[in-house]
Scaffold this active site. Sequence first.
Site, PDB file in Angstrom:
ATOM      1  N   GLY A 191       1.096  -1.320   0.266  1.00 21.38           N
ATOM      2  CA  GLY A 191       0.114  -0.283  -0.318  1.00 21.38           C
ATOM      3  C   GLY A 191       0.481   1.497  -0.316  1.00 21.38           C
ATOM      4  N   MET A 236      -7.233   3.041   9.924  1.00 20.76           N
ATOM      5  CA  MET A 236      -6.304   1.960  10.094  1.00 20.76           C
ATOM      6  C   MET A 236      -5.655   1.279  10.851  1.00 20.76           C
ATOM      7  SD  MET A 236      -6.193   1.883   5.663  1.00 20.76           S
ATOM      8  CE  MET A 236      -7.497   1.895   4.777  1.00 20.76           C
ATOM      9  N   ARG A 243      -4.321  -2.028   9.779  1.00 14.69           N
ATOM     10  CA  ARG A 243      -4.677  -3.984  10.263  1.00 14.69           C
ATOM     11  C   ARG A 243      -4.006  -4.526  11.711  1.00 14.69           C
ATOM     12  NH1 ARG A 243      -3.666  -6.124   5.353  1.00 14.69           N
ATOM     13  NH2 ARG A 243      -1.879  -3.809   4.832  1.00 14.69           N
ATOM     14  N   ASP A 284       0.966   1.789   9.061  1.00 17.81           N
ATOM     15  CA  ASP A 284       0.592   0.936  10.270  1.00 17.81           C
ATOM     16  C   ASP A 284       2.025   1.084  11.797  1.00 17.81           C
ATOM     17  OD1 ASP A 284      -1.187   0.338   8.957  1.00 17.81           O
ATOM     18  OD2 ASP A 284      -0.722  -1.592   7.847  1.00 17.81           O
TER      19      ASP A 284
HETATM   20  O1  F6P Z   1      -1.248  -1.534   5.578  1.00 15.97           O
HETATM   21  C1  F6P Z   1      -1.586  -0.266   5.043  1.00 15.97           C
HETATM   22  C2  F6P Z   1      -3.232  -0.517   5.119  1.00 15.97           C
HETATM   23  O2  F6P Z   1      -3.657   1.050   4.883  1.00 15.97           O
HETATM   24  C3  F6P Z   1      -3.606  -0.993   6.308  1.00 15.97           C
HETATM   25  O3  F6P Z   1      -3.933   0.400   7.405  1.00 15.97           O
HETATM   26  C4  F6P Z   1      -5.318  -1.292   5.660  1.00 15.97           C
HETATM   27  O4  F6P Z   1      -5.370  -2.662   6.046  1.00 15.97           O
HETATM   28  C5  F6P Z   1      -4.435  -1.472   4.533  1.00 15.97           C
HETATM   29  O5  F6P Z   1      -3.392  -1.069   4.604  1.00 15.97           O
HETATM   30  C6  F6P Z   1      -5.516  -1.628   3.168  1.00 15.97           C
HETATM   31  O6  F6P Z   1      -5.162  -1.897   2.317  1.00 15.97           O
HETATM   32  P1  F6P Z   1      -5.936  -1.440   0.538  1.00 15.97           P
HETATM   33  O7  F6P Z   1      -5.532  -0.510   0.132  1.00 15.97           O
HETATM   34  O8  F6P Z   1      -5.503  -2.520  -0.568  1.00 15.97           O
HETATM   35  O9  F6P Z   1      -7.414  -1.781   0.971  1.00 15.97           O
END
Ligand code: F6P
Length: 361
Positions: free
Chosen positions: A11, A181, A183, A139
């Site tokens: 990401g 967010m 994770r 994160d």
């Molecule tokens: O790891 C960064 C993050 O923004 C997390 O906080 C979140 O769960 C995830 O990526 C979201 O990912 P995506 O953009 O693939 O939905």
Amino acid sequence: MRRIAILTGGGDCPGLNAVIRAVVKTAQRHHLEVIGIRDGFRGAVEGDFFLLDEAAISGILPRGGTILGTTNRDNPFAFNRVLEDGGKITADRSADVLRNMREQQIDVLVAIGGDGSLRIALQFWRLGLPVVGIPKTIDNDLMCTDQTFGFQTALSVAQEALDRLHTTAESHHRMMVLEVMGRNAGWIALYAGIAGGADVILIPEIPYDIGKVVDAVEERKRQGKRFSIAVVAEAAKPLHGEVVVAQIIKDRPEPVRLGGIGAKFSVDFEALTGIETRVTVLGHLQRGGSPVAEDRILSSRYGVAAVEAVLRGEFGMMVALQGRDIVCAPMADAVAQTKLVTPADAILSVARNLGICFGDG
Ligand code: F6P
């Protein structure tokens, strides 16, 4: 040593361009060329490379996102391809990456990523490719480093949201819930909650008892406070309950999309208390936009340190912030486990001393 390749994986987050700029500028001073790889490890598999010169990095310091592009889908060791008939095959394409690196006369790969991308980079190092890692993620959940870049910007976005929620919560005498967010780690929720004056913080590391949250809000009411603010991490879960999953996307390295605990908590809380409760999901706003000063500086320090590590021949290492210093730590240690909030973390005790409720005893 002549050529460094650089990629951004996983990401995106604010500060990626600041790192790229610092790598290119430092490399130029040491007469090294920097080759950009487009879209993370997908570009490494497909040979999507281009020269990163002065013009390419001009003006990118304050820009969010990454000029290289990124993806969190493509793992060269299990690379998915859609066939003409619509079918899918998964193949190990790591040999293509190594061949592309050889053909482009790349001596070292600088991989900017979170745990997923750095794990892939580590596999390449074990296959003999010299690699240096740079820790990226909002994160802040990588081991061996006190801070990943991007975290401070995400925090400041969340804190501003909390400031805004405060005024409307106060006017309407409501419970306002902000889902953030992070994770499986509660760092964003914990730090943003403290910075934004939250009354309740729910994090994955401390499963919550909603009864305790109700008690804390009732106590506030007795003190004459007619509104409350809760920050809920996306992987927070009730005691004896499950993490709320928004979607499962098959054939992805990271198939679980988290999301929805804020709404669940709000419905449960309103049902128990009768207090009007509203939820805001901050989502990708936390990842977009310009990096704050602290992230620009950390990113710049990481970029310079990565090239210095290359020059010293320190491979299989990740640059890291430890205390006030930038050091190199083994990538294997950095990705061995997720850095979670623990009871020993002093910041948790700060929050508790401020009277913030975590929904536990
Ligand atoms: O790891 C960064 C993050 O923004 C997390 O906080 C979140 O769960 C995830 O990526 C979201 O990912 P995506 O953009 O693939 O939905």
